[in-house]
Design an enzyme around this catalytic site. Sequence first.
Site, short mmCIF file in Angstrom:
data_model
loop_
_atom_site.label_atom_id
_atom_site.label_comp_id
_atom_site.label_asym_id
_atom_site.label_seq_id
_atom_site.Cartn_x
_atom_site.Cartn_y
_atom_site.Cartn_z
N SER A 236 0.81 -1.23 0.00
CA SER A 236 0.00 0.00 0.00
C SER A 236 0.84 1.27 0.00
O SER A 236 0.38 2.31 -0.47
CB SER A 236 -0.94 0.01 1.21
N HIS B 134 -1.02 6.25 6.39
CA HIS B 134 -0.35 6.10 5.09
C HIS B 134 0.01 7.49 4.55
O HIS B 134 -0.64 8.48 4.90
CB HIS B 134 -1.25 5.40 4.07
#
Length: 259
Positions: free
Chosen positions: A40, A238
């Site tokens: 990711s 993230h």
Amino acid sequence: MSLSRTAGAALLALALASVAVPASATTDAAAARYVALGDSYASGTGAGSYSDVACTRSRNAYPALWAAANAPASFTFAACGGATIPDMLGDQVDELGDDTTLVSLSIGGNDSGFASTMLSCQYSTQSACERALRTAGEYVVNELPGELDSLYATVRARAPHAEVVVIGYPHLYKEGGLCLGGLSSAKRTAVNQGSDLLNETIAGRAVAAGFAFADGRPAFAGHEICTSDAWISSTNVHPTAEGHASAYLPAFSAAVSAG
């Protein structure tokens, strides 16, 4: 799960200064046949503007940004959110070939239990957070090196002429001081120490494979969660679109240019 900072610094210096890349692998950006592999942090989870929702492949992720800026001869975006080393060996490496000249690669976080560890640290006690980090650290020290060696050997066999750049993970949190609505100072320090151990393991195996290592920690320095200008989302932990553009992209571009 603490790590000697002297030993860590020495290994990081080795990763940055002693990268062995075959002369034939030097990349001409315009002629590059580029394949982006990874999890990711490579696909762009959290960066928005997704070209593939299932894998959260973002047009704002550093592989897509590099391709847009350099117009390589070909670009294959194989990175997928949630990917592990077995996932990469199962399908992503199939995108590599004799004509591949550039590969970016980010992997290891999910294998070491990143998601469950972060949940423990976000919603449980300090001791539960530290236990989760110790468990992850045992995997990183005892199992991850061999798994990375096998993966890197496969990447080299599938793409024998490619320059390969392994991208590291950033520190997620600013250490020290208050972080309203965030983790305690002790938890933030523990999580960042876990990131150090993971990055230094990845860097060491990348160097051993003759790959370049682009460190995400200095790239994001001063823009971690709890800073006034964070490039990492506190919601999904993230990098944001700005994090990819202002941190990961320059780090990757510098590694490619140095090769």
